[in-house]
Design a protein around this motif. Structure first.
Motif, PDB file in Angstrom:
ATOM      1  N   SER A 277      -5.193  26.829  35.813  1.00 25.19           N
ATOM      2  CA  SER A 277      -3.989  26.235  36.395  1.00 25.19           C
ATOM      3  C   SER A 277      -3.104  27.311  37.017  1.00 25.19           C
ATOM      4  CB  SER A 277      -3.204  25.468  35.331  1.00 25.19           C
ATOM      5  OG  SER A 277      -2.863  26.319  34.252  1.00 25.19           O
ATOM      6  N   GLN A 278      -2.205  26.879  37.885  1.00 18.51           N
ATOM      7  CA  GLN A 278      -1.342  27.829  38.579  1.00 18.51           C
ATOM      8  C   GLN A 278      -0.340  28.443  37.617  1.00 18.51           C
ATOM      9  OE1 GLN A 278       0.604  26.391  42.146  1.00 18.51           O
ATOM     10  NE2 GLN A 278       2.168  27.998  42.045  1.00 18.51           N
ATOM     11  N   ALA A 279      -0.282  29.786  37.610  1.00 18.82           N
ATOM     12  CA  ALA A 279       0.702  30.507  36.801  1.00 18.82           C
ATOM     13  C   ALA A 279       1.940  30.847  37.632  1.00 18.82           C
ATOM     14  CB  ALA A 279       0.090  31.779  36.227  1.00 18.82           C
ATOM     15  N   PHE A 280       1.728  31.289  38.859  1.00 14.95           N
ATOM     16  CA  PHE A 280       2.828  31.585  39.783  1.00 14.95           C
ATOM     17  C   PHE A 280       2.218  31.735  41.172  1.00 14.95           C
ATOM     18  CE2 PHE A 280       1.290  35.640  38.169  1.00 14.95           C
ATOM     19  CZ  PHE A 280       1.142  36.404  39.312  1.00 14.95           C
ATOM     20  N   SER A 281       3.069  31.840  42.170  1.00 13.82           N
ATOM     21  CA  SER A 281       2.591  32.033  43.534  1.00 13.82           C
ATOM     22  C   SER A 281       3.336  33.193  44.187  1.00 13.82           C
ATOM     23  CB  SER A 281       2.776  30.763  44.373  1.00 13.82           C
ATOM     24  OG  SER A 281       4.151  30.450  44.514  1.00 13.82           O
ATOM     25  N   THR A 282       2.711  33.799  45.181  1.00 10.78           N
ATOM     26  CA  THR A 282       3.313  34.888  45.933  1.00 10.78           C
ATOM     27  C   THR A 282       3.021  34.683  47.414  1.00 10.78           C
ATOM     28  OG1 THR A 282       1.314  36.216  45.594  1.00 10.78           O
ATOM     29  CG2 THR A 282       3.174  36.606  44.080  1.00 10.78           C
ATOM     30  N   SER A 283       3.823  35.310  48.251  1.00 13.07           N
ATOM     31  CA  SER A 283       3.609  35.250  49.699  1.00 13.07           C
ATOM     32  C   SER A 283       2.887  36.517  50.155  1.00 13.07           C
ATOM     33  CB  SER A 283       4.945  35.141  50.442  1.00 13.07           C
ATOM     34  OG  SER A 283       5.609  33.945  50.110  1.00 13.07           O
ATOM     35  N   PHE A 284       1.783  36.346  50.881  1.00 10.95           N
ATOM     36  CA  PHE A 284       1.097  37.487  51.472  1.00 10.95           C
ATOM     37  C   PHE A 284       1.842  37.868  52.735  1.00 10.95           C
ATOM     38  CE2 PHE A 284      -2.220  39.197  54.369  1.00 10.95           C
ATOM     39  CZ  PHE A 284      -2.523  40.346  53.642  1.00 10.95           C
ATOM     40  N   MET A 285       2.317  39.127  52.806  1.00  8.05           N
ATOM     41  CA  MET A 285       3.172  39.558  53.900  1.00  8.05           C
ATOM     42  C   MET A 285       2.621  40.840  54.528  1.00  8.05           C
ATOM     43  SD  MET A 285       6.969  38.862  52.248  1.00  8.05           S
ATOM     44  CE  MET A 285       7.744  38.518  53.849  1.00  8.05           C
ATOM     45  N   VAL A 286       2.782  40.937  55.854  1.00  8.60           N
ATOM     46  CA  VAL A 286       2.326  42.101  56.598  1.00  8.60           C
ATOM     47  C   VAL A 286       3.504  42.659  57.386  1.00  8.60           C
ATOM     48  CG1 VAL A 286       0.727  42.957  58.355  1.00  8.60           C
ATOM     49  CG2 VAL A 286      -0.012  41.204  56.733  1.00  8.60           C
ATOM     50  N   HIS A 287       3.596  43.975  57.449  1.00  6.59           N
ATOM     51  CA  HIS A 287       4.737  44.632  58.080  1.00  6.59           C
ATOM     52  C   HIS A 287       4.594  44.687  59.599  1.00  6.59           C
ATOM     53  CE1 HIS A 287       7.390  48.181  59.054  1.00  6.59           C
ATOM     54  NE2 HIS A 287       8.183  47.446  58.304  1.00  6.59           N
ATOM     55  N   GLY A 288       5.684  44.341  60.266  1.00  9.01           N
ATOM     56  CA  GLY A 288       5.772  44.547  61.705  1.00  9.01           C
ATOM     57  C   GLY A 288       4.912  43.651  62.560  1.00  9.01           C
ATOM     58  N   GLY A 289       4.456  42.528  62.019  1.00  9.22           N
ATOM     59  CA  GLY A 289       3.648  41.628  62.822  1.00  9.22           C
ATOM     60  C   GLY A 289       2.301  42.192  63.212  1.00  9.22           C
TER      61      GLY A 289
END
Length: 308
Positions: A277-289
């Motif tokens: 089951s889901q414990a938590f979520s995060t956003s995958f992010m990249v710098h500067g496009g």
């Protein structure tokens, strides 16, 4: 641009044992003037104490792996404790992952996170820089030029293998290593050979799948505290990824954790059906496009959120 106060890192700041009242106090010193130093394995106890301060798990093996295989930076407190940390994992000059961005409760809201992030972004140079952000950290990362490309769910539970046949085999790290690293290089888009070699030594198990053309996937399991982590998972398709995860989980003997993107609803549904089951979520992010290198269609789970 390199900040003047970054010189403390290369000049060699005092170790935690040498801290005294002359160390700049993050409560009274502007964040931009606080020295940042690189940590080593001798700082393990301080990293664990900082994790506990932020109500994170006391993951000794994981922290030690990071201290030995990534660049871990910190701002010190006059007490000898750590006021904040961040990690940078380089993959040649093409890519770099940021993780473990922690600021002690006592020093929250004083710009230490920005100070640490500015330092590692400067250190990363021209690499494509990525991270996984909690909702708490995401506003800072957006201000620093990171863009969210997706959401990743951490799934935890006792994974039921059921009566599924074994479709993978243990990797032979003498015979398979070249093909395995070549596959990973195609998918990740940067050279992870040195780090993967160390991960394989750290791992509980490495398994591969293959057909008549060669390797079609690989996955790694490793332990932290009482949980078996599965990642990375690299596969030619979801069926291959499921087989690798199932076979690694057979020896779990307890909780299993894996991170998977919401853009893969079939895999997430399957994990839920199997007990995770889901414990938590995060956003995958990249710098500067910047474009993400490699072929992420075949990356089903990262090594760990702190490293990519």
């Amino acid at each position: 641009m390199r900040l003047a106060s970054d010189a403390a890192t290369s000049a060699g700041a005092a170790t935690g044992a040498d801290k005294d009242e002359r160390m700049p106090d993050p409560l009274t010193t502007p964040a931009a003037e606080l020295p940042v130093r690189r940590l080593g394995p001798e700082d393990l106890s301080r990293c664990l104490a900082l994790s506990e301060d932020r109500a994170w798990a006391r993951e000794e093996r994981k922290w030690l792996f990071l201290l030995e295989n990534a660049e871990v930076y910190a701002i010190d407190a006059p007490s000898g404790d750590l006021a904040g940390t961040v990690t940078l994992t380089r993959y040649g000059t093409a890519a770099a992952g940021i993780g473990m961005m922690l600021v002690a409760t006592r020093y929250g809201g004083r710009g230490l996170g920005r100070r640490l992030m500015t330092h590692v972004l400067d250190a990363a140079g021209d690499a494509t820089v990525f991270l996984w952000a909690t909702e708490f950290g995401r506003p800072l990362y957006e201000k620093l030029g990171f863009e969210a490309l997706g959401v990743t769910e951490a799934r935890v539970g006792r994974l039921r293998a059921g009566h599924d046949p074994v479709l993978s085999r243990p990797a032979d790290l003498d015979a398979d290593l070249g093909a395995l690293l070549a596959l990973d290089g195609e998918v990740f888009g940067a050279d992870r050979a040195d780090l993967l070699a160390r991960l394989f030594a750290f791992a509980e198990e490495v398994r591969v799948t293959e057909d008549e053309t060669g390797l079609t996937g690989y996955a790694v399991s490793w332990r932290s505290v009482d949980t078996l982590f599965i990642g990375p998972v690299v596969a030619d398709g979801e069926a291959v990824a499921r087989a690798l995860v199932t076979d690694l989980a057979r020896k779990a003997g307890g909780l299993v954790r894996i991170e998977a993107e919401r853009a893969r609803p079939g895999l997430l549904d399957w994990l839920g059906e199997r007990g995770l089951s889901q414990a938590f979520s995060t956003s995958f992010m990249v710098h500067g496009g910047r474009p993400v290198p490699g072929d992420r269609t075949r990356m089903f789970a990262p090594m760990m959120l702190a490293m990519g």
